[in-house]
Motif scaffolding. Structure first.
Motif, PDB file in Angstrom:
ATOM      1  N   TYR A  72      12.351   3.359   8.187  1.00 29.85           N
ATOM      2  CA  TYR A  72      11.980   3.177   6.790  1.00 29.85           C
ATOM      3  C   TYR A  72      10.461   3.066   6.680  1.00 29.85           C
ATOM      4  O   TYR A  72       9.829   2.348   7.452  1.00 29.85           O
ATOM      5  CB  TYR A  72      12.632   1.917   6.211  1.00 29.85           C
ATOM      6  CG  TYR A  72      14.139   1.933   6.308  1.00 29.85           C
ATOM      7  CD1 TYR A  72      14.796   1.242   7.326  1.00 29.85           C
ATOM      8  CD2 TYR A  72      14.901   2.654   5.396  1.00 29.85           C
ATOM      9  CE1 TYR A  72      16.177   1.259   7.424  1.00 29.85           C
ATOM     10  CE2 TYR A  72      16.286   2.665   5.482  1.00 29.85           C
ATOM     11  CZ  TYR A  72      16.919   1.973   6.496  1.00 29.85           C
ATOM     12  OH  TYR A  72      18.281   1.995   6.593  1.00 29.85           O
ATOM     13  N   TRP A  73       9.922   3.756   5.686  1.00 27.10           N
ATOM     14  CA  TRP A  73       8.465   3.798   5.485  1.00 27.10           C
ATOM     15  C   TRP A  73       8.130   3.581   4.018  1.00 27.10           C
ATOM     16  O   TRP A  73       8.843   4.044   3.128  1.00 27.10           O
ATOM     17  CB  TRP A  73       7.903   5.153   5.927  1.00 27.10           C
ATOM     18  CG  TRP A  73       8.028   5.394   7.392  1.00 27.10           C
ATOM     19  CD1 TRP A  73       9.136   5.829   8.056  1.00 27.10           C
ATOM     20  CD2 TRP A  73       7.024   5.220   8.377  1.00 27.10           C
ATOM     21  NE1 TRP A  73       8.883   5.918   9.395  1.00 27.10           N
ATOM     22  CE2 TRP A  73       7.590   5.566   9.626  1.00 27.10           C
ATOM     23  CE3 TRP A  73       5.698   4.795   8.342  1.00 27.10           C
ATOM     24  CZ2 TRP A  73       6.869   5.500  10.825  1.00 27.10           C
ATOM     25  CZ3 TRP A  73       4.978   4.742   9.522  1.00 27.10           C
ATOM     26  CH2 TRP A  73       5.568   5.086  10.753  1.00 27.10           C
ATOM     27  N   GLY A  74       7.019   2.890   3.789  1.00 21.97           N
ATOM     28  CA  GLY A  74       6.506   2.767   2.443  1.00 21.97           C
ATOM     29  C   GLY A  74       5.665   3.975   2.077  1.00 21.97           C
ATOM     30  O   GLY A  74       5.493   4.895   2.871  1.00 21.97           O
ATOM     31  N   GLN A  75       5.125   3.955   0.868  1.00 26.94           N
ATOM     32  CA  GLN A  75       4.321   5.070   0.368  1.00 26.94           C
ATOM     33  C   GLN A  75       2.873   5.004   0.839  1.00 26.94           C
ATOM     34  O   GLN A  75       2.149   5.998   0.767  1.00 26.94           O
ATOM     35  CB  GLN A  75       4.357   5.099  -1.159  1.00 26.94           C
ATOM     36  CG  GLN A  75       5.728   5.450  -1.715  1.00 26.94           C
ATOM     37  CD  GLN A  75       6.176   6.816  -1.278  1.00 26.94           C
ATOM     38  OE1 GLN A  75       5.477   7.808  -1.444  1.00 26.94           O
ATOM     39  NE2 GLN A  75       7.372   6.895  -0.699  1.00 26.94           N
ATOM     40  N   GLY A  76       2.455   3.849   1.309  1.00 27.40           N
ATOM     41  CA  GLY A  76       1.102   3.715   1.823  1.00 27.40           C
ATOM     42  C   GLY A  76       0.138   3.127   0.804  1.00 27.40           C
ATOM     43  O   GLY A  76       0.326   3.252  -0.401  1.00 27.40           O
ATOM     44  N   THR A  77      -0.897   2.495   1.322  1.00 26.66           N
ATOM     45  CA  THR A  77      -1.978   1.961   0.493  1.00 26.66           C
ATOM     46  C   THR A  77      -3.307   2.328   1.129  1.00 26.66           C
ATOM     47  O   THR A  77      -3.473   2.225   2.347  1.00 26.66           O
ATOM     48  CB  THR A  77      -1.842   0.433   0.313  1.00 26.66           C
ATOM     49  OG1 THR A  77      -2.833  -0.035  -0.599  1.00 26.66           O
ATOM     50  CG2 THR A  77      -1.970  -0.321   1.628  1.00 26.66           C
ATOM     51  N   GLN A  78      -4.239   2.784   0.313  1.00 24.93           N
ATOM     52  CA  GLN A  78      -5.530   3.272   0.822  1.00 24.93           C
ATOM     53  C   GLN A  78      -6.472   2.107   1.113  1.00 24.93           C
ATOM     54  O   GLN A  78      -6.660   1.222   0.266  1.00 24.93           O
ATOM     55  CB  GLN A  78      -6.181   4.208  -0.201  1.00 24.93           C
ATOM     56  CG  GLN A  78      -7.558   4.703   0.186  1.00 24.93           C
ATOM     57  CD  GLN A  78      -7.526   5.699   1.328  1.00 24.93           C
ATOM     58  OE1 GLN A  78      -6.741   6.642   1.315  1.00 24.93           O
ATOM     59  NE2 GLN A  78      -8.397   5.506   2.324  1.00 24.93           N
ATOM     60  N   VAL A  79      -7.062   2.154   2.279  1.00 21.97           N
ATOM     61  CA  VAL A  79      -8.126   1.214   2.654  1.00 21.97           C
ATOM     62  C   VAL A  79      -9.367   2.037   2.960  1.00 21.97           C
ATOM     63  O   VAL A  79      -9.326   2.942   3.794  1.00 21.97           O
ATOM     64  CB  VAL A  79      -7.730   0.372   3.879  1.00 21.97           C
ATOM     65  CG1 VAL A  79      -8.917  -0.441   4.378  1.00 21.97           C
ATOM     66  CG2 VAL A  79      -6.560  -0.542   3.544  1.00 21.97           C
TER      67      VAL A  79
END
Length: 127
Positions: free
Chosen positions: A116-123
């Motif tokens: 399972y993976w999330g959509q991601g967040t930009q850093v």
């Protein structure tokens, strides 16, 4: 159906800190090994950190050891990534991921272990 939602990303200057959060819904959170991976443009997705279902075991990539720390709060169905002393090379999309509780410590750094993976967040870390 398990859903992972990351938050906490943003723009920070080199040397600064951010804390990423990942909320999990759908099934018993405490039944999952949780991990963070990151991906920069043109590069493969790299392992950052992982934590066992009970929080007693953690693994961090050599590139972030001593600067990043993964933790979890099973009562809040949330996993965190505290990022300190950020460097421009930490710039990436950070993904939260979940695997079965039986994932071994040796396997925690393998993306193939996580279903399972999330959509991601930009850093983004500016110099």
């Amino acid at each position: 159906q398990v859903q992972l939602v990351e938050s906490g990303g943003g723009l920070v200057q080199a040397g600064g800190s951010l804390r990423l959060s990942c909320g999990v819904s759908g099934r018993s959170f405490s039944g999952y090994t949780m991990g963070w991976f990151r991906q920069s443009p043109g590069k493969e997705r790299d392992f950052v950190a992982a934590i066992s279902w009970n929080g007693r075991g953690t693994v961090h990539a050599d590139s972030v050891k001593g600067r990043f720390a993964i933790s979890r709060d099973n009562a809040k169905n949330t996993v965190y990534l505290q990022m300190n002393s950020l460097k421009p090379e930490d710039t990436a999309i950070y993904y939260c991921t979940a695997a079965g509780a039986g994932t071994s410590m040796l396997a925690m750094s393998r993306a193939s272990e996580y279903g399972y993976w999330g959509q991601g967040t930009q850093v983004t870390v500016s110099s």
